[in-house]
Design an enzyme around this catalytic site. Structure first.
Site, PDB file in Angstrom:
ATOM      1  N   LYS A   4      -6.598   2.142  -0.999  1.00 12.10           N
ATOM      2  CA  LYS A   4      -6.170   3.077  -2.049  1.00 12.10           C
ATOM      3  C   LYS A   4      -7.452   3.739  -2.548  1.00 12.10           C
ATOM      4  O   LYS A   4      -8.043   3.353  -3.547  1.00 12.10           O
ATOM      5  CB  LYS A   4      -5.415   2.342  -3.165  1.00 12.10           C
ATOM      6  CG  LYS A   4      -4.714   3.300  -4.116  1.00 12.10           C
ATOM      7  CD  LYS A   4      -3.692   2.586  -4.977  1.00 12.10           C
ATOM      8  CE  LYS A   4      -3.205   3.466  -6.116  1.00 12.10           C
ATOM      9  NZ  LYS A   4      -2.475   4.662  -5.715  1.00 12.10           N
TER      10      LYS A   4
HETATM   11  N1  PMP Z   1       1.627   5.629  -1.256  1.00 11.88           N
HETATM   12  C1  PMP Z   1       0.724   6.281  -2.007  1.00 11.88           C
HETATM   13  C2  PMP Z   1      -0.040   7.416  -1.396  1.00 11.88           C
HETATM   14  C3  PMP Z   1       0.530   5.908  -3.345  1.00 11.88           C
HETATM   15  O1  PMP Z   1      -0.354   6.549  -4.104  1.00 11.88           O
HETATM   16  C4  PMP Z   1       1.300   4.864  -3.893  1.00 11.88           C
HETATM   17  C5  PMP Z   1       1.113   4.467  -5.320  1.00 11.88           C
HETATM   18  N2  PMP Z   1       0.053   3.560  -5.451  1.00 11.88           N
HETATM   19  C6  PMP Z   1       2.226   4.208  -3.066  1.00 11.88           C
HETATM   20  C7  PMP Z   1       2.356   4.613  -1.745  1.00 11.88           C
HETATM   21  C8  PMP Z   1       3.034   3.063  -3.566  1.00 11.88           C
HETATM   22  O2  PMP Z   1       2.215   1.954  -3.783  1.00 11.88           O
HETATM   23  P1  PMP Z   1       2.565   0.840  -4.856  1.00 11.88           P
HETATM   24  O3  PMP Z   1       3.986   0.504  -4.660  1.00 11.88           O
HETATM   25  O4  PMP Z   1       1.650  -0.262  -4.514  1.00 11.88           O
HETATM   26  O5  PMP Z   1       2.307   1.435  -6.198  1.00 11.88           O
END
Ligand code: PMP
Length: 297
Positions: free
Chosen positions: A159
């Site tokens: 991320k």
């Molecule tokens: N994909 C992207 C590009 C994101 O930014 C997010 C949000 N963090 C997600 C998927 C979903 O991730 P999560 O469920 O861990 O928040």
């Protein structure tokens, strides 16, 4: 929408081990993280004062940093404790939590071997990522021009701040056309995810979602899969091509910010949010409740 700039809000921010007043949590313009996107972050939500999947997010933050070849100088337990402290001190029980780690200023070039690593954690109120009325009716998505990159061309499982460049461009283009967000294909033209959320489809009572090997495998995605399986639904992780989208009846997206949100439209493909989406939205709402309350429910 209240145009409150984020640097003008009030409260405290945890910054390199200390709580500092909101307006003192600053960085210098000559910061590697700003120039070269050597920054990783998390997006989490606290419900009733408790951060949902707190440790999973701290672990992912550390992992993301490692993928970018740096080490956050705090343990998962220390990051967990810091996040809890920030939520508590800011006095908002329902809050969005944003940890960010970045390379500092010691070296200002592509190489950053001796840069110090910083960590800051902020929390603020962020009610609903999408218009709450649209969450069950279904939001409208555009199809993005940009694609999720080949894992050989970018650290796509982190991320990492840099990966959001194409997300912001894609979301802006979608918003200009009146859409809430955009769905992105991957480098091979297969369905991938949205600009800040993962995506699921439903056909004949079965749930289908793309294999998360070139985009973020969301923590909410994992929760939704677990909740669906608990209800006895079959969840199939597989390659999904866009020409299959006609065959799906329901579609929803998942993310810590987006939670579970129904989708009514992706470009020319239409979906009708139905019972399974509603069930998973309700199950997710129940799952995120602080443990004491969930047990009582
Ligand atoms: N994909 C992207 C590009 C994101 O930014 C997010 C949000 N963090 C997600 C998927 C979903 O991730 P999560 O469920 O861990 O928040």
């Amino acid at each position: 929408m209240a145009a409150q700039s984020y640097d003008r809000m009030s409260g405290v921010i945890w910054y390199d081990g200390k709580l500092v007043p909101w307006n003192e949590a600053n960085v210098h313009v000559l910061t590697h993280g700003l120039h070269y996107a050597s920054a990783v972050f998390e997006g989490e939500r606290a419900y009733g004062g408790e951060i949902f999947k707190c440790t999973e997010h701290s672990e992912r933050l550390k992992r993301s940093a490692n993928i970018l070849d740096f080490e956050i100088p705090y343990s998962v337990a220390e990051i967990d404790a810091a996040k809890k402290l920030v939520v508590e001190k800011n006095g908002r029980k329902d809050a969005y939590v944003r940890p960010i780690a970045w390379r500092g200023s010691e070296m200002m070039g592509v190489s950053a071997q001796s840069n110090t690593i910083h960590l800051a954690i902020a929390s603020w109120e962020w009610p609903s990522y999408f218009d709450p009325e649209q969450r069950l009716k279904g939001i409208r998505l555009d199809l993005a021009d940009y694609r999720r990159p080949d894992p050989k061309t970018a650290p796509c499982l982190a991320k990492a701040a840099g990966l959001y460049m194409i997300c912001t461009i894609s979301k802006h283009a979608a918003e200009r056309k009146g859409y809430a967000d955009a769905m992105m294909l991957d480098w091979q033209g297969r369905v991938a995810e949205c600009t800040g959320a993962n995506i699921f489809f439903i056909k004949d009572g079965k749930i289908h979602t793309p294999i998360a090997d070139c985009f973020l495998a969301g923590i909410t995605r994992a929760t939704a899969i677990e909740l669906a399986k608990k209800r006895g639904f079959e969840v199939i992780e597989r390659r999904i091509m866009p020409d299959e989208l006609n065959d799906f009846s329901e579609c929803f997206i998942t993310g810590s910010a987006a939670e579970v949100t129904a989708v009514a439209e992706i470009a020319n493909w239409k979906f009708t949010p139905g019972k399974i989406t509603k069930q998973l939205m309700d199950d997710y709402t129940a799952a995120v409740q602080p443990k004491g309350k969930a047990a009582a429910a």
